[in-house]
Scaffold this motif. Structure first.
Motif, PDB file in Angstrom:
ATOM      1  N   MET A  25      51.285  41.331  48.825  1.00 31.20           N
ATOM      2  CA  MET A  25      50.214  40.905  48.379  1.00 31.20           C
ATOM      3  C   MET A  25      49.276  40.406  49.383  1.00 31.20           C
ATOM      4  O   MET A  25      47.895  40.557  49.595  1.00 31.20           O
ATOM      5  N   ILE A  30      46.063  42.840  50.831  1.00 29.79           N
ATOM      6  CA  ILE A  30      44.852  43.265  50.038  1.00 29.79           C
ATOM      7  C   ILE A  30      43.831  42.200  50.317  1.00 29.79           C
ATOM      8  O   ILE A  30      44.104  41.079  50.326  1.00 29.79           O
ATOM      9  N   THR A  32      39.753  41.063  48.438  1.00 25.59           N
ATOM     10  CA  THR A  32      38.653  41.333  47.443  1.00 25.59           C
ATOM     11  C   THR A  32      37.322  41.068  48.062  1.00 25.59           C
ATOM     12  O   THR A  32      37.177  40.115  48.691  1.00 25.59           O
ATOM     13  N   THR A  86      39.141  45.296  44.859  1.00 22.48           N
ATOM     14  CA  THR A  86      40.177  45.065  45.714  1.00 22.48           C
ATOM     15  C   THR A  86      40.689  45.931  46.660  1.00 22.48           C
ATOM     16  O   THR A  86      40.720  47.504  46.040  1.00 22.48           O
ATOM     17  N   ALA A 146      43.446  43.255  39.036  1.00 25.05           N
ATOM     18  CA  ALA A 146      44.536  42.408  39.285  1.00 25.05           C
ATOM     19  C   ALA A 146      45.681  42.955  38.741  1.00 25.05           C
ATOM     20  O   ALA A 146      46.887  42.875  39.413  1.00 25.05           O
ATOM     21  N   HIS A 205      47.100  44.943  41.611  1.00 25.22           N
ATOM     22  CA  HIS A 205      47.542  44.179  43.053  1.00 25.22           C
ATOM     23  C   HIS A 205      48.995  44.479  43.751  1.00 25.22           C
ATOM     24  O   HIS A 205      49.141  44.414  44.772  1.00 25.22           O
TER      25      HIS A 205
END
Length: 343
Positions: free
Chosen positions: A1, A4, A6, A19, A39, A42
């Motif tokens: 995670m 990444i 945004t 993202t 999301a 993600h």
């Protein structure tokens, strides 16, 4: 995670929140489904090797993208045109497209509008090429000329209310958290608690109302008494506004991967969100025998025509998985996706 990030990207149509994993590499764009946001991708984006640039936008009315109204009379072209504007702003000319549920319809529409710009197409439990609700037969024949049984009036009003009120609980089967657990994935599988909260919060970013979710509706003389209106997300999925009849005519034809959970209850030949099927099992009163929409069979029909016209299609049906197969079976999803990206 942690790999990444945004950000919001201005385009000539609206400002889109995306993202992404990196600025360079072969672009792969992931388009989310209804009542969700980027999301839901993600945990998928970091699974791609470093030579791919993964990008997941929020569609209008979801996540952090501008909540502009949806003109449902254009089918999914508002979303497809938004995607084209985003890729122009990112200076991306050719792209691999991955679309889940509603997003599957968006990327099919994009392929029809921009075939030379698509390197590959991956459909993840996609909406039928003949929309959602209101049709029968593999060729998507309308049950009624006005599209009765599809559109904004088919949403569960209590779910819409709980969504609008930001319900984060699980005391009702119509709360977003309950719908996530019972319908987005196959019970008893649940995401990790932290991720589960992320997904509920994602669902709650959905803008509600006639211009967004679910959209407006009009009375109909045909069962179940409601037909699609002209605004909002469920109406842009109605077969009177959205139909992919000519996928087999696109040129050039990129390879297509269709991957789905076999136990999906949302996109199914016996969908628990199709009023005709619900009527047949006594869950919606007054059913007049209107047949359920064979959503999976319709998708197979369209993709078989695509293959017969010279395209390459691979279907992967994942057992013991539901609507969000990319969350439930990430390694199987990754293997199938990398197969088509490398092809």
């Amino acid at each position: 995670m942690s790999s990444i990030r945004t950000r919001r990207v201005p385009t000539d149509r609206l400002t889109v929140q995306i993202t992404e994993t990196r600025d360079e590499g072969e672009p792969v764009v992931f388009v989310h489904g209804n009542v969700s946001s980027s999301a839901f991708w993600h945990t998928t984006l970091p699974l791609l090797p470093d030579h791919y640039r993964a990008i997941a936008p929020d569609l209008r009315g979801f996540g952090g993208t501008d909540p502009l109204p949806i003109d449902a009379t254009r089918g999914l072209r508002d979303h497809s045109d938004d995607l084209a504007a985003l890729l122009t702003a990112l200076d991306v000319d050719r792209v691999h497209l991955v679309g889940w549920s509603l997003g599957g319809g968006v990327v099919m529409q994009y392929l029809c509008d921009h075939p030379a710009a698509v390197r590959s197409l991956t459909l993840v439990n996609p909406v039928s090429p003949y929309g959602f609700g209101g049709t029968h037969g593999v060729d998507g024949t309308l049950n009624s000329e006005d599209g009765a049984g599809s559109g904004g009036g088919t949403a569960n009003p209590e779910f819409v209310t709980r969504l609008a009120e930001g319900d984060r609980g699980e005391d009702s089967p119509t709360s977003p958290r309950s719908v996530l657990a019972a319908c987005y994935v196959k019970p008893p599988w649940r995401p990790e608690q932290e991720d589960e909260n992320t997904y509920v919060e994602s669902m709650l970013t959905t803008r509600t109302g006639d211009d967004h979710y679910p959209g407006d509706s009009v009375p109909s003389p045909a069962w179940p008494g409601l037909a699609p209106g002209t605004r909002g997300v469920l109406n842009c999925l109605s077969p009177v506004h959205f139909r992919i009849d000519a996928l087999h005519l696109v040129d050039p034809k990129p390879p297509v991967l269709w991957i789905r959970g076999e136990d999906d209850v949302i996109v199914s030949d016996t969908s628990m969100f199709d009023l005709a099927h619900l009527g047949s099992i006594g869950a919606v009163p007054g059913w007049d025998g209107t047949p359920a929409q064979p959503m999976v069979a319709q998708t197979r029909h369209v993709l078989d025509r695509y293959a017969a016209a010279g395209g390459t299609v691979r279907e992967v049906a994942v057992p013991d998985a539901g609507h969000a197969v990319h969350l439930e079976r990430p390694e199987e999803f990754r293997a199938a996706l990398l197969g088509i990206l490398s092809a």
